[in-house]
Every structure is written in C-alpha cells, then in structure tokens.
Scaffold this active site. Structure first.
Site, PDB file in Angstrom:
ATOM      1  N   HIS A  31      13.083   2.415  -2.652  1.00  0.00           N
ATOM      2  CA  HIS A  31      12.906   3.237  -1.319  1.00  0.00           C
ATOM      3  C   HIS A  31      12.372   2.301  -0.365  1.00  0.00           C
ATOM      4  O   HIS A  31      11.537   1.622  -0.771  1.00  0.00           O
ATOM      5  CB  HIS A  31      12.196   4.385  -1.515  1.00  0.00           C
ATOM      6  CG  HIS A  31      12.196   5.463  -0.196  1.00  0.00           C
ATOM      7  ND1 HIS A  31      11.363   4.934   0.965  1.00  0.00           N
ATOM      8  CD2 HIS A  31      12.780   6.488   0.034  1.00  0.00           C
ATOM      9  CE1 HIS A  31      11.787   6.002   1.682  1.00  0.00           C
ATOM     10  NE2 HIS A  31      12.404   6.820   1.359  1.00  0.00           N
TER      11      HIS A  31
ATOM     12  N   ASP B  16       5.622   3.469  -7.664  1.00  0.00           N
ATOM     13  CA  ASP B  16       5.935   4.528  -6.579  1.00  0.00           C
ATOM     14  C   ASP B  16       6.690   5.855  -7.455  1.00  0.00           C
ATOM     15  O   ASP B  16       7.717   5.959  -7.913  1.00  0.00           O
ATOM     16  CB  ASP B  16       6.955   4.108  -5.719  1.00  0.00           C
ATOM     17  CG  ASP B  16       7.658   5.157  -4.775  1.00  0.00           C
ATOM     18  OD1 ASP B  16       6.930   6.469  -4.877  1.00  0.00           O
ATOM     19  OD2 ASP B  16       8.603   4.659  -3.955  1.00  0.00           O
TER      20      ASP B  16
ATOM     21  N   GLN C  28       9.286  10.377  -6.895  1.00  0.00           N
ATOM     22  CA  GLN C  28      10.430  11.031  -7.384  1.00  0.00           C
ATOM     23  C   GLN C  28      10.211  11.925  -8.712  1.00  0.00           C
ATOM     24  O   GLN C  28      10.626  12.411  -9.503  1.00  0.00           O
ATOM     25  CB  GLN C  28      11.616  10.431  -7.460  1.00  0.00           C
ATOM     26  CG  GLN C  28      12.210  10.282  -6.074  1.00  0.00           C
ATOM     27  CD  GLN C  28      12.797  11.260  -5.234  1.00  0.00           C
ATOM     28  OE1 GLN C  28      13.118  12.501  -5.945  1.00  0.00           O
ATOM     29  NE2 GLN C  28      13.003  11.297  -4.144  1.00  0.00           N
TER      30      GLN C  28
ATOM     31  N   LYS D 170       7.352  16.690  -2.057  1.00  0.00           N
ATOM     32  CA  LYS D 170       8.650  16.660  -3.157  1.00  0.00           C
ATOM     33  C   LYS D 170       7.968  17.622  -4.275  1.00  0.00           C
ATOM     34  O   LYS D 170       8.561  17.564  -5.462  1.00  0.00           O
ATOM     35  CB  LYS D 170       8.794  15.204  -3.560  1.00  0.00           C
ATOM     36  CG  LYS D 170       9.401  14.535  -2.199  1.00  0.00           C
ATOM     37  CD  LYS D 170      10.031  13.319  -2.765  1.00  0.00           C
ATOM     38  CE  LYS D 170      10.092  12.154  -1.475  1.00  0.00           C
ATOM     39  NZ  LYS D 170      11.568  12.301  -0.782  1.00  0.00           N
TER      40      LYS D 170
ATOM     41  N   CYS E  96      17.393   5.808   2.455  1.00  0.00           N
ATOM     42  CA  CYS E  96      16.393   4.761   2.711  1.00  0.00           C
ATOM     43  C   CYS E  96      16.381   3.587   1.629  1.00  0.00           C
ATOM     44  O   CYS E  96      15.254   3.311   1.002  1.00  0.00           O
ATOM     45  CB  CYS E  96      15.155   5.570   2.655  1.00  0.00           C
ATOM     46  SG  CYS E  96      14.997   6.694   4.241  1.00  0.00           S
TER      47      CYS E  96
HETATM   48  N1  PMP Z   1       9.502   6.629  -2.562  1.00  0.00           N
HETATM   49  C1  PMP Z   1      10.654   7.441  -2.935  1.00  0.00           C
HETATM   50  C2  PMP Z   1      10.995   6.837  -4.293  1.00  0.00           C
HETATM   51  C3  PMP Z   1      11.222   8.552  -2.184  1.00  0.00           C
HETATM   52  O1  PMP Z   1      11.941   9.194  -2.700  1.00  0.00           O
HETATM   53  C4  PMP Z   1      10.468   8.866  -0.945  1.00  0.00           C
HETATM   54  C5  PMP Z   1      10.892   9.814  -0.039  1.00  0.00           C
HETATM   55  N2  PMP Z   1      12.218   9.875   0.074  1.00  0.00           N
HETATM   56  C6  PMP Z   1       9.147   7.844  -0.765  1.00  0.00           C
HETATM   57  C7  PMP Z   1       8.885   6.957  -1.442  1.00  0.00           C
HETATM   58  C8  PMP Z   1       8.549   8.123   0.582  1.00  0.00           C
HETATM   59  O2  PMP Z   1       8.052   9.486   0.575  1.00  0.00           O
HETATM   60  P1  PMP Z   1       7.347   9.991   1.948  1.00  0.00           P
HETATM   61  O3  PMP Z   1       8.255  10.032   3.183  1.00  0.00           O
HETATM   62  O4  PMP Z   1       6.953  11.352   1.553  1.00  0.00           O
HETATM   63  O5  PMP Z   1       6.111   9.191   2.378  1.00  0.00           O
END
Ligand code: PMP
Length: 405
Positions: A123, A201, A204, A227, A364
């Site tokens: 991401h 990270d 998910q 999430k 993203c």
């Molecule tokens: N890493 C991953 C794998 C994600 O799916 C997301 C959220 N889509 C993020 C980081 C970023 O999370 P946040 O926008 O809640 O900070």
C-alpha cells in the site's frame, strides 16, 4: 465461544440494516473499512456521555478513570498481538505508525547508500514514508518484485536483494488488493540473518490472522482500528521495546516530556515519548472494545465462513466473459478483477445502483497495478457479517453490469 452464526453477528451491526438506492445494502468493502458493532458504537457514546476527561493529567476522579481505561485498552492491544505492553504506541492508524517509524528509527539509523527493501505489493502507506526518509538520509529504496502471475513474493528472490547495505525490510502481512498472505516469519528470519530489521504492515491482517508479534519476531508491526471494527483515527504501533528506547521522538508537545526548560528538554520514556498531545481516548477505549467483541467470536468458524463466501464468489464470476480475476488467493477475504474493455469504476457504479458497495480503482497500490499491467480493478472484500445472499446478489449484479457495458 458459541459456534459461528452469521445471523447473530449481523444483529450486532446496525449499519448493515439500511437501503441504498432502494435496495438492501450489500457491504462488500470491508477491506477499506469495516462496519462497527453495537458494542463499539455504544462504548464511544458512553465514554462521551459519562466518562470523558483528559488522560495522564490532573488528579480528579474522571481523569483517573479515563487514564485507567485508556491504559487498559493498551494492555488489550498488547495481549491481542502477544506483545509486551511497553511496546504499544497509540497512533492515528497504520499510516501514522509507518511514518513514525520512518521519521524516528529510520531517520536516525540510515546512512547514505543504505538500503530499504520494500515489496512491490505494498500500500502507498508502506512505500512513500520510506521514499521520504531515503531522500532525507541518502538511503535507497529497493523493490522486491511481485510475481505477476501468482501475485506472490518469491523468497528465493529475497536472497538476491539482501546485501550488506540492507538495513530495513518493509512488508505487508496481507495484501489489500489480492489478499496474498506473505510468509512474514520466514522473511523476518532471512532479514535478521542479514542484519536488517523488519516492519510488518498488519492493516489487512489483524482482522483475519491470530497475530503473534513475539513468535513472528517482528521488529515493528502496525495496524489501524477502523479495519478491525473500531472507529477511524485510532491505531497502534508495536515496536520492539529495545528499539523504541533508542529512537528519538517525532512529534513534540505535552505528555511526551519529563521536564521542559529553555536550556533543554528531557523526554519521557517510551511509549509516552511517541504520544505528544491529547490522544484519541475514546478511540483507544473503543478499539479495546472491538478486540473484546472479536474475542467472543468463533474465529475459526468466521474464517471458514469468509473462505466459503469467497469460493462462492469465485465460482459465480469466473466464467463471466472477459472477466479476469487478479492473483486469486484461495481462502482470502478479497477478490480483485478486471473486465476487458470495461472501466472498473463503471462496474462499481452499476453495482452501487443495486445497493452493492465495492471498491474500484488502484487501491493505493500504483506499483502493484503497474506490475500487473492494469490501471485499476474492482475489489470485493468479504467480512464475517456477509451472507450467501450478499454474494448471490453481487454475482448477479456483476453479470448484469458486464452484459450492459
Ligand atoms: N496498509 C494496508 C495494507 C492497507 O490496506 C491500508 C488501508 N487501506 C493502510 C496500510 C493504511 O491504513 P490507514 O489508512 O488506516 O492508515
């Protein structure tokens, strides 16, 4: 725990009981953010109705009780990750946690020519902070390519990428686009042998995996509350306490200090050192509630339910003409696809008109889209509150959209 039962689960989620474009809502966008159970919603309301006070300040009863609950929630997060409580830092979410690591640990430790390995399936939140700190320090970001056929990373490839200059490796536990589960334990072992520390990270993953950062031996592990059935604006960073102790603070302000004077300031110990300013107290407490709520659910049953729905979805759409599933991972909670000659956002719009919420776009993850040779895709993400009927309606709506477009 009682055996998993989706009807019982759904009664906990008031937001699922609504109509969109006169159709009952089918929410298949939980990888973007989950809906919230009543226990979480009520904990926020109860906090502001009767328990609101600032924390770690003053000596009245409300502040003492808010502080206790705030710190109890930190312990809940620590237990959830099997981490020592002194390793848990509150953040706004995964993004802020990753930036914190970049601007403290990485900025302090990286030298010109050092290398940060970042996988191609990350991401943007786990790419851009490393590019920023690379620019600041003269370090280089090195891409670990994804196999575009399998949408997986190859461990053998890592052996070629690890060098005497590798200082850090940054990897998603589970991909937000394809649901690929990365073998983080093996990656961490290899990286450690090469002298690099690993940032995982978990944005998910926390909702699907039983995460154990101690067994995994992660140096840093981050996630977002929203999430995981908690509100947005709260998340956590796990950092190995021996690393947190050596890291400089990032934001300065109240609460992260022992003593401030114009001749110099003495910082508090971690985790307070990384928590400047008034924190999201209600967010932290309700994240603790979300974790307690989840602990009462038959986890295996929930994951089997999600896997069965994913299977139903794949079987329903795989023969639709010109539809191509991207990097299918069996047993994952997500399915991403494109339809030749049709723009992904048109499909999502047609689904929305039938009350079905899915995500379309690049998710993203521009580098992953580039590696796959696509400019975006539709992503359907399944949570424990989805039903067979949700999937049937979604399959029929996709078929209808493809016939129309
Ligand atoms: N890493 C991953 C794998 C994600 O799916 C997301 C959220 N889509 C993020 C980081 C970023 O999370 P946040 O926008 O809640 O900070």
């Amino acid at each position: 725990n009682r055996p998993f039962d989706v009807d019982t689960i759904r009664r906990d989620f008031p937001s699922l009981d609504q109509h969109i474009h006169s159709q009952p809502l089918v929410y298949l966008d939980s990888a973007a953010t989950s809906q919230k159970p009543r226990a979480v919603i009520e904990s926020i309301s109860q906090y502001y109705s009767g328990a609101n006070a600032n924390v770690h300040r003053g000596s009245h009863s409300l502040t003492a009780s808010a502080t206790n609950r705030f710190e109890a929630a930190r312990q809940t997060v620590a237990d959830f990750l099997n981490a020592p409580v002194e390793g848990i830092v509150w953040t706004r979410g995964a993004t802020e946690a990753l930036n914190l690591i970049a601007q403290t640990y990485a900025r302090q430790n990286l030298q010109p020519g050092d290398e940060i390995i970042v996988t191609e399936m990350e991401h943007h939140a786990n790419i851009v902070p490393w590019q920023i700190v690379a620019e600041q320090t003269g370090a280089n970001v090195v891409k670990w390519p994804v196999n575009p056929e399998t949408c997986q990373l190859e461990l053998a490839e890592l052996d070629n990428l690890l060098t005497s200059r590798t200082r850090m490796l940054c990897i998603a536990h589970i991909s937000n686009v394809t649901g690929t589960r990365n073998p983080v334990e093996a990656v961490i072992e290899k990286a450690h042998l090469a002298g690099a520390i690993v940032v995982v990270d978990g944005a998910q993953a926390v909702v699907h995996e039983n995460v154990d950062v101690t067994t995994m031996n992660a140096d840093f592990y981050v996630f977002s509350g929203h999430k995981l059935f908690a509100p947005a604006g709260i998340g956590a960073l796990y950092g190995r306490p021996s690393l947190l102790e050596t890291m400089p603070p990032w934001h300065g302000g109240g609460k992260m200090v022992e003593k401030v004077s114009f001749s110099g300031t003495q910082y508090a110990e971690s985790p307070a050192k990384f928590e400047a300013g008034t924190p999201n107290v209600a967010g932290a407490i309700s994240l603790g509630e979300a974790i307690h709520w989840l602990a009462n659910i038959d986890h295996k049953g929930a994951e089997a339910h999600i896997a069965a729905l994913q299977n139903q979805l794949v079987e329903g759409i795989q023969n639709i003409e010109d539809l191509r599933i991207i990097g299918l991972q069996h047993g994952a909670s997500v399915v991403a696809f494109t339809v030749d000659g049709v723009h992904h956002s048109d499909i999502a719009t047609l689904l929305d008109q039938q009350g079905i919420a899915v995500r379309s776009g690049h998710h993203c993850a521009h580098p992953l889209m580039d590696a796959l040779g696509i400019n975006g895709c539709v992503r359907i993400s399944i949570a424990l509150y989805n039903t067979e009927d949700d999937i049937s309606r979604c399959v029929a709506a996709i078929q209808k959209a493809c016939d129309l477009l």
